[in-house]
Design a protein around this motif. Structure first.
Motif, PDB file in Angstrom:
ATOM      1  N   GLY A  94       0.827  -1.128  -0.092  1.00  0.00           N
ATOM      2  CA  GLY A  94       0.123  -0.035   0.238  1.00  0.00           C
ATOM      3  C   GLY A  94       0.777   1.240  -0.199  1.00  0.00           C
ATOM      4  N   GLU A  95       2.085   1.122   0.438  1.00  0.00           N
ATOM      5  CA  GLU A  95       3.072   2.306   0.520  1.00  0.00           C
ATOM      6  C   GLU A  95       4.365   2.022  -0.307  1.00  0.00           C
ATOM      7  OE1 GLU A  95       3.566   3.900   4.245  1.00  0.00           O
ATOM      8  OE2 GLU A  95       1.560   3.880   4.697  1.00  0.00           O
ATOM      9  N   THR A  96       4.793   0.785  -0.267  1.00  0.00           N
ATOM     10  CA  THR A  96       6.177   0.327  -0.612  1.00  0.00           C
ATOM     11  C   THR A  96       5.985  -0.849  -1.554  1.00  0.00           C
ATOM     12  OG1 THR A  96       7.032   1.082   1.667  1.00  0.00           O
ATOM     13  CG2 THR A  96       8.505  -0.432   0.192  1.00  0.00           C
ATOM     14  N   LEU A  97       6.937  -0.641  -2.590  1.00  0.00           N
ATOM     15  CA  LEU A  97       6.999  -1.955  -3.582  1.00  0.00           C
ATOM     16  C   LEU A  97       8.252  -2.419  -3.494  1.00  0.00           C
ATOM     17  CD1 LEU A  97       5.822  -3.567  -6.213  1.00  0.00           C
ATOM     18  CD2 LEU A  97       6.477  -1.675  -7.537  1.00  0.00           C
ATOM     19  N   THR A  98       8.378  -3.658  -3.118  1.00  0.00           N
ATOM     20  CA  THR A  98       9.487  -4.392  -2.909  1.00  0.00           C
ATOM     21  C   THR A  98       9.879  -5.445  -3.961  1.00  0.00           C
ATOM     22  OG1 THR A  98       9.452  -3.987  -0.557  1.00  0.00           O
ATOM     23  CG2 THR A  98      10.836  -5.616  -1.311  1.00  0.00           C
ATOM     24  N   LEU A  99      10.961  -5.187  -4.743  1.00  0.00           N
ATOM     25  CA  LEU A  99      11.197  -6.307  -5.794  1.00  0.00           C
ATOM     26  C   LEU A  99      12.346  -6.896  -5.477  1.00  0.00           C
ATOM     27  CD1 LEU A  99      10.688  -3.725  -8.718  1.00  0.00           C
ATOM     28  CD2 LEU A  99       9.065  -5.359  -7.981  1.00  0.00           C
ATOM     29  N   VAL A 100      12.330  -8.264  -5.335  1.00  0.00           N
ATOM     30  CA  VAL A 100      13.316  -9.140  -5.198  1.00  0.00           C
ATOM     31  C   VAL A 100      13.748  -9.546  -6.370  1.00  0.00           C
ATOM     32  CG1 VAL A 100      14.317 -11.074  -4.047  1.00  0.00           C
ATOM     33  CG2 VAL A 100      12.817  -9.538  -2.833  1.00  0.00           C
ATOM     34  N   GLU A 101      15.090  -9.160  -7.331  1.00  0.00           N
ATOM     35  CA  GLU A 101      15.386  -9.474  -8.470  1.00  0.00           C
ATOM     36  C   GLU A 101      16.431 -10.417  -8.373  1.00  0.00           C
ATOM     37  OE1 GLU A 101      14.506  -5.187 -10.737  1.00  0.00           O
ATOM     38  OE2 GLU A 101      16.646  -5.741 -10.063  1.00  0.00           O
ATOM     39  N   ASP A 102      16.360 -11.587  -8.930  1.00  0.00           N
ATOM     40  CA  ASP A 102      17.551 -12.808  -9.053  1.00  0.00           C
ATOM     41  C   ASP A 102      17.776 -13.033 -10.344  1.00  0.00           C
ATOM     42  OD1 ASP A 102      17.809 -13.712  -6.287  1.00  0.00           O
ATOM     43  OD2 ASP A 102      15.428 -14.435  -6.662  1.00  0.00           O
ATOM     44  N   PHE A 103      18.970 -12.607 -10.737  1.00  0.00           N
ATOM     45  CA  PHE A 103      19.600 -12.369 -12.199  1.00  0.00           C
ATOM     46  C   PHE A 103      20.513 -13.628 -12.310  1.00  0.00           C
ATOM     47  CE2 PHE A 103      19.193  -7.996 -11.002  1.00  0.00           C
ATOM     48  CZ  PHE A 103      18.884  -7.395 -12.458  1.00  0.00           C
ATOM     49  N   VAL A 104      20.264 -14.398 -13.545  1.00  0.00           N
ATOM     50  CA  VAL A 104      21.211 -15.485 -14.116  1.00  0.00           C
ATOM     51  C   VAL A 104      21.657 -14.880 -15.356  1.00  0.00           C
ATOM     52  CG1 VAL A 104      21.357 -17.817 -14.531  1.00  0.00           C
ATOM     53  CG2 VAL A 104      19.820 -16.960 -12.866  1.00  0.00           C
ATOM     54  N   TYR A 105      23.051 -14.678 -15.355  1.00  0.00           N
ATOM     55  CA  TYR A 105      23.635 -14.471 -16.593  1.00  0.00           C
ATOM     56  C   TYR A 105      23.899 -15.430 -17.522  1.00  0.00           C
ATOM     57  CZ  TYR A 105      23.973  -9.720 -14.191  1.00  0.00           C
ATOM     58  OH  TYR A 105      23.573  -8.772 -13.708  1.00  0.00           O
ATOM     59  N   ASP A 106      24.190 -15.319 -18.731  1.00  0.00           N
ATOM     60  CA  ASP A 106      24.536 -16.236 -19.852  1.00  0.00           C
ATOM     61  C   ASP A 106      25.802 -16.973 -19.232  1.00  0.00           C
ATOM     62  OD1 ASP A 106      25.769 -14.170 -20.419  1.00  0.00           O
ATOM     63  OD2 ASP A 106      25.665 -14.336 -22.586  1.00  0.00           O
ATOM     64  N   ASP A 107      26.803 -16.521 -18.694  1.00  0.00           N
ATOM     65  CA  ASP A 107      28.017 -17.267 -18.377  1.00  0.00           C
ATOM     66  C   ASP A 107      27.867 -17.957 -17.208  1.00  0.00           C
ATOM     67  OD1 ASP A 107      27.935 -15.077 -16.454  1.00  0.00           O
ATOM     68  OD2 ASP A 107      29.799 -14.232 -17.054  1.00  0.00           O
ATOM     69  N   GLY A 108      26.643 -17.973 -16.445  1.00  0.00           N
ATOM     70  CA  GLY A 108      26.298 -18.727 -15.172  1.00  0.00           C
ATOM     71  C   GLY A 108      26.649 -17.972 -13.886  1.00  0.00           C
ATOM     72  N   ALA A 109      27.066 -16.680 -14.028  1.00  0.00           N
ATOM     73  CA  ALA A 109      26.990 -15.803 -12.743  1.00  0.00           C
ATOM     74  C   ALA A 109      25.715 -15.481 -12.407  1.00  0.00           C
ATOM     75  CB  ALA A 109      27.789 -14.363 -13.269  1.00  0.00           C
ATOM     76  N   THR A 110      25.543 -15.195 -10.858  1.00  0.00           N
ATOM     77  CA  THR A 110      24.149 -14.834 -10.496  1.00  0.00           C
ATOM     78  C   THR A 110      24.466 -13.659  -9.629  1.00  0.00           C
ATOM     79  OG1 THR A 110      24.413 -16.269  -8.493  1.00  0.00           O
ATOM     80  CG2 THR A 110      23.472 -17.258 -10.409  1.00  0.00           C
ATOM     81  N   GLU A 111      23.283 -12.754  -9.442  1.00  0.00           N
ATOM     82  CA  GLU A 111      23.271 -11.586  -8.781  1.00  0.00           C
ATOM     83  C   GLU A 111      21.641 -11.596  -8.255  1.00  0.00           C
ATOM     84  OE1 GLU A 111      23.804  -6.947  -9.420  1.00  0.00           O
ATOM     85  OE2 GLU A 111      24.084  -8.221 -11.005  1.00  0.00           O
ATOM     86  N   GLN A 112      21.922 -11.007  -7.048  1.00  0.00           N
ATOM     87  CA  GLN A 112      20.521 -10.635  -6.401  1.00  0.00           C
ATOM     88  C   GLN A 112      20.426  -9.053  -6.160  1.00  0.00           C
ATOM     89  OE1 GLN A 112      18.689 -11.657  -2.213  1.00  0.00           O
ATOM     90  NE2 GLN A 112      17.500 -12.739  -3.602  1.00  0.00           N
ATOM     91  N   ARG A 113      19.249  -8.378  -6.531  1.00  0.00           N
ATOM     92  CA  ARG A 113      19.195  -7.169  -6.329  1.00  0.00           C
ATOM     93  C   ARG A 113      17.933  -6.777  -5.596  1.00  0.00           C
ATOM     94  NH1 ARG A 113      20.497  -4.477 -10.881  1.00  0.00           N
ATOM     95  NH2 ARG A 113      22.564  -4.323 -10.206  1.00  0.00           N
ATOM     96  N   ILE A 114      17.622  -6.156  -4.476  1.00  0.00           N
ATOM     97  CA  ILE A 114      16.438  -5.890  -3.737  1.00  0.00           C
ATOM     98  C   ILE A 114      15.981  -4.517  -3.769  1.00  0.00           C
ATOM     99  CG2 ILE A 114      15.167  -6.013  -1.808  1.00  0.00           C
ATOM    100  CD1 ILE A 114      16.753  -8.531  -1.180  1.00  0.00           C
ATOM    101  N   TRP A 115      15.195  -4.015  -4.663  1.00  0.00           N
ATOM    102  CA  TRP A 115      14.573  -2.821  -4.631  1.00  0.00           C
ATOM    103  C   TRP A 115      13.511  -2.579  -3.703  1.00  0.00           C
ATOM    104  CZ3 TRP A 115      16.520   1.192  -7.208  1.00  0.00           C
ATOM    105  CH2 TRP A 115      17.423   1.088  -8.420  1.00  0.00           C
ATOM    106  N   THR A 116      13.471  -1.305  -2.896  1.00  0.00           N
ATOM    107  CA  THR A 116      12.583  -0.625  -2.178  1.00  0.00           C
ATOM    108  C   THR A 116      12.000   0.401  -2.815  1.00  0.00           C
ATOM    109  OG1 THR A 116      13.390  -1.677  -0.276  1.00  0.00           O
ATOM    110  CG2 THR A 116      11.891  -0.142   0.166  1.00  0.00           C
ATOM    111  N   LEU A 117      10.971   0.531  -3.338  1.00  0.00           N
ATOM    112  CA  LEU A 117      10.452   1.846  -3.985  1.00  0.00           C
ATOM    113  C   LEU A 117       9.197   2.218  -3.209  1.00  0.00           C
ATOM    114  CD1 LEU A 117      11.366  -0.403  -6.382  1.00  0.00           C
ATOM    115  CD2 LEU A 117      10.172   1.296  -7.950  1.00  0.00           C
ATOM    116  N   THR A 118       8.954   3.399  -3.221  1.00  0.00           N
ATOM    117  CA  THR A 118       8.025   4.428  -2.240  1.00  0.00           C
ATOM    118  C   THR A 118       7.284   5.156  -3.436  1.00  0.00           C
ATOM    119  OG1 THR A 118       9.329   4.270  -0.598  1.00  0.00           O
ATOM    120  CG2 THR A 118       7.664   5.559  -0.415  1.00  0.00           C
ATOM    121  N   LYS A 119       5.912   5.076  -3.401  1.00  0.00           N
ATOM    122  CA  LYS A 119       5.258   6.091  -4.074  1.00  0.00           C
ATOM    123  C   LYS A 119       5.016   7.440  -3.435  1.00  0.00           C
ATOM    124  CE  LYS A 119       1.493   5.914  -7.432  1.00  0.00           C
ATOM    125  NZ  LYS A 119       0.544   4.980  -7.965  1.00  0.00           N
TER     126      LYS A 119
END
Length: 180
Positions: free
Chosen positions: A75-100
Protein backbone atom coordinates in the motif's frame (compact mmCIF):
# COMPACT_ATOMS: atom_id res chain seq x y z
CA UNK A 1 53.88 17.58 -29.89
CA UNK A 2 51.01 15.30 -30.84
CA UNK A 3 51.99 11.79 -31.85
CA UNK A 4 50.14 9.77 -34.44
CA UNK A 5 48.92 7.37 -31.73
CA UNK A 6 47.47 10.19 -29.57
CA UNK A 7 45.88 11.75 -32.67
CA UNK A 8 44.13 8.45 -33.50
CA UNK A 9 43.01 8.10 -29.87
CA UNK A 10 41.51 11.62 -29.96
CA UNK A 11 39.68 10.82 -33.21
CA UNK A 12 38.32 7.59 -31.70
CA UNK A 13 37.08 9.36 -28.56
CA UNK A 14 35.50 12.16 -30.58
CA UNK A 15 33.81 9.61 -32.86
CA UNK A 16 32.33 7.74 -29.88
CA UNK A 17 31.06 11.00 -28.37
CA UNK A 18 29.41 11.99 -31.66
CA UNK A 19 27.90 8.52 -32.06
CA UNK A 20 26.49 8.63 -28.52
CA UNK A 21 25.08 12.13 -29.07
CA UNK A 22 23.35 11.17 -32.32
CA UNK A 23 20.89 8.76 -30.75
CA UNK A 24 18.26 10.57 -28.72
CA UNK A 25 16.58 9.23 -25.62
CA UNK A 26 12.79 9.24 -25.23
CA UNK A 27 10.97 12.04 -23.43
CA UNK A 28 8.12 11.81 -20.93
CA UNK A 29 5.14 11.88 -23.30
CA UNK A 30 2.50 14.58 -23.50
CA UNK A 31 0.39 12.30 -25.69
CA UNK A 32 0.29 8.53 -25.43
CA UNK A 33 0.54 5.64 -27.86
CA UNK A 34 -2.24 3.78 -26.08
CA UNK A 35 -4.96 4.31 -23.51
CA UNK A 36 -3.27 1.85 -21.12
CA UNK A 37 -2.25 3.12 -17.70
CA UNK A 38 0.95 1.72 -16.20
CA UNK A 39 0.74 1.23 -12.43
CA UNK A 40 4.03 -0.21 -11.21
CA UNK A 41 2.50 -1.53 -8.02
CA UNK A 42 -0.05 -3.55 -10.01
CA UNK A 43 2.28 -4.73 -12.75
CA UNK A 44 5.10 -5.90 -10.48
CA UNK A 45 3.03 -7.39 -7.65
CA UNK A 46 3.58 -11.15 -7.71
CA UNK A 47 5.93 -13.07 -10.01
CA UNK A 48 7.50 -11.55 -13.11
CA UNK A 49 10.28 -12.78 -15.38
CA UNK A 50 12.52 -10.56 -17.52
CA UNK A 51 14.82 -11.41 -20.42
CA UNK A 52 17.53 -8.94 -21.31
CA UNK A 53 20.88 -8.08 -22.79
CA UNK A 54 23.46 -5.32 -22.71
CA UNK A 55 24.56 -3.83 -26.04
CA UNK A 56 27.54 -1.47 -26.15
CA UNK A 57 27.72 1.63 -28.38
CA UNK A 58 29.55 -0.35 -31.06
CA UNK A 59 26.71 -2.89 -31.32
CA UNK A 60 28.46 -5.70 -29.45
CA UNK A 61 26.35 -7.80 -27.06
CA UNK A 62 28.72 -8.93 -24.31
CA UNK A 63 26.07 -10.17 -21.88
CA UNK A 64 22.58 -11.66 -21.74
CA UNK A 65 20.55 -12.53 -18.66
CA UNK A 66 17.26 -13.63 -17.17
CA UNK A 67 15.71 -12.08 -14.05
CA UNK A 68 13.12 -13.70 -11.80
CA UNK A 69 11.30 -10.98 -9.87
CA UNK A 70 9.12 -11.37 -6.79
CA UNK A 71 7.17 -8.20 -6.04
CA UNK A 72 5.16 -7.23 -2.98
CA UNK A 73 3.06 -4.11 -2.51
CA UNK A 74 1.92 -3.12 1.00
CA UNK A 75 0.00 0.00 0.00
CA UNK A 76 3.02 2.29 0.39
CA UNK A 77 6.13 0.35 -0.55
CA UNK A 78 6.82 -1.86 -3.57
CA UNK A 79 9.59 -4.36 -2.85
CA UNK A 80 11.18 -6.11 -5.83
CA UNK A 81 13.47 -9.07 -5.21
CA UNK A 82 15.38 -9.53 -8.47
CA UNK A 83 17.37 -12.73 -9.02
CA UNK A 84 19.66 -12.41 -12.07
CA UNK A 85 21.16 -15.36 -13.95
CA UNK A 86 23.69 -14.35 -16.61
CA UNK A 87 24.52 -16.36 -19.72
CA UNK A 88 27.97 -17.14 -18.30
CA UNK A 89 26.38 -18.75 -15.21
CA UNK A 90 27.02 -15.81 -12.84
CA UNK A 91 24.19 -14.84 -10.49
CA UNK A 92 23.26 -11.67 -8.65
CA UNK A 93 20.43 -10.53 -6.41
CA UNK A 94 19.20 -6.96 -6.16
CA UNK A 95 16.41 -5.91 -3.83
CA UNK A 96 14.65 -2.66 -4.70
CA UNK A 97 12.50 -0.77 -2.21
CA UNK A 98 10.29 1.71 -4.06
CA UNK A 99 8.04 4.29 -2.43
CA UNK A 100 5.17 6.03 -4.21
CA UNK A 101 5.72 9.73 -3.44
CA UNK A 102 2.84 11.19 -5.46
CA UNK A 103 0.18 10.23 -7.94
CA UNK A 104 2.78 9.58 -10.65
CA UNK A 105 6.13 9.77 -8.84
CA UNK A 106 8.38 7.21 -7.18
CA UNK A 107 11.66 7.04 -5.28
CA UNK A 108 13.69 3.95 -4.55
CA UNK A 109 16.80 2.40 -3.12
CA UNK A 110 18.73 -0.82 -3.61
CA UNK A 111 22.17 -2.05 -2.55
CA UNK A 112 24.79 -0.42 -4.76
CA UNK A 113 22.51 2.48 -5.75
CA UNK A 114 24.03 5.83 -4.86
CA UNK A 115 21.52 8.12 -3.19
CA UNK A 116 17.91 7.70 -4.23
CA UNK A 117 16.50 6.65 -7.59
CA UNK A 118 13.58 8.68 -8.91
CA UNK A 119 10.87 7.95 -11.42
CA UNK A 120 7.73 9.28 -13.03
CA UNK A 121 4.76 7.41 -14.52
CA UNK A 122 2.79 8.98 -17.36
CA UNK A 123 0.13 6.95 -19.14
CA UNK A 124 1.75 3.73 -20.34
CA UNK A 125 5.31 5.03 -19.74
CA UNK A 126 7.68 5.05 -16.77
CA UNK A 127 11.08 6.80 -16.60
CA UNK A 128 13.45 5.71 -13.82
CA UNK A 129 16.88 7.31 -13.17
CA UNK A 130 19.66 6.33 -10.80
CA UNK A 131 23.41 5.90 -10.30
CA UNK A 132 24.74 2.51 -9.27
CA UNK A 133 28.00 0.74 -8.53
CA UNK A 134 27.34 -2.06 -11.01
CA UNK A 135 29.03 -5.39 -10.30
CA UNK A 136 31.50 -6.37 -13.02
CA UNK A 137 34.05 -9.17 -13.32
CA UNK A 138 36.84 -7.36 -11.45
CA UNK A 139 34.81 -5.33 -8.92
CA UNK A 140 32.28 -2.57 -9.60
CA UNK A 141 31.85 0.27 -12.06
CA UNK A 142 29.88 3.41 -11.24
CA UNK A 143 27.34 4.12 -13.98
CA UNK A 144 24.15 6.09 -14.53
CA UNK A 145 20.95 4.40 -15.71
CA UNK A 146 18.15 6.22 -17.53
CA UNK A 147 15.44 3.54 -17.78
CA UNK A 148 12.37 3.87 -20.01
CA UNK A 149 9.52 1.37 -19.67
CA UNK A 150 6.43 1.00 -21.82
CA UNK A 151 3.40 -1.12 -20.95
CA UNK A 152 2.70 -3.25 -24.04
CA UNK A 153 -0.34 -5.02 -22.58
CA UNK A 154 -1.54 -6.12 -19.14
CA UNK A 155 1.19 -8.78 -18.86
CA UNK A 156 4.16 -7.35 -20.81
CA UNK A 157 6.48 -4.41 -20.31
CA UNK A 158 9.36 -3.29 -22.55
CA UNK A 159 12.37 -1.59 -20.93
CA UNK A 160 15.21 0.27 -22.64
CA UNK A 161 17.89 1.58 -20.29
CA UNK A 162 20.58 4.00 -21.40
CA UNK A 163 23.83 3.36 -19.49
CA UNK A 164 26.47 6.08 -19.20
CA UNK A 165 29.63 6.90 -17.30
CA UNK A 166 31.01 10.41 -16.90
CA UNK A 167 28.31 11.60 -19.31
CA UNK A 168 29.42 9.25 -22.10
CA UNK A 169 26.99 6.56 -23.18
CA UNK A 170 28.43 3.06 -22.76
CA UNK A 171 25.47 1.21 -24.21
CA UNK A 172 21.91 0.09 -23.58
CA UNK A 173 20.12 -2.63 -21.68
CA UNK A 174 17.02 -4.01 -23.37
CA UNK A 175 14.61 -5.96 -21.14
CA UNK A 176 11.29 -7.64 -21.78
CA UNK A 177 9.20 -8.23 -18.64
CA UNK A 178 6.37 -10.76 -18.54
CA UNK A 179 4.01 -11.50 -15.65
CA UNK A 180 3.88 -15.15 -14.63
Amino acid sequence: MITFRSFIACIAIASLAILAACSSKPKVPKTFLSDRQLNLEEFFEGKTVAYGQFQDVLGNIPRRFTVDIDGTWDGETLTLVEDFVYDDGATEQRIWTLTKTGEDTWTGTAPGVLGTASGIERGDTFNWKYKIDLPIKDGTMRVKFDDWMWLLDDDRLLNRAYVSRYGVRLGEVILFFEKK
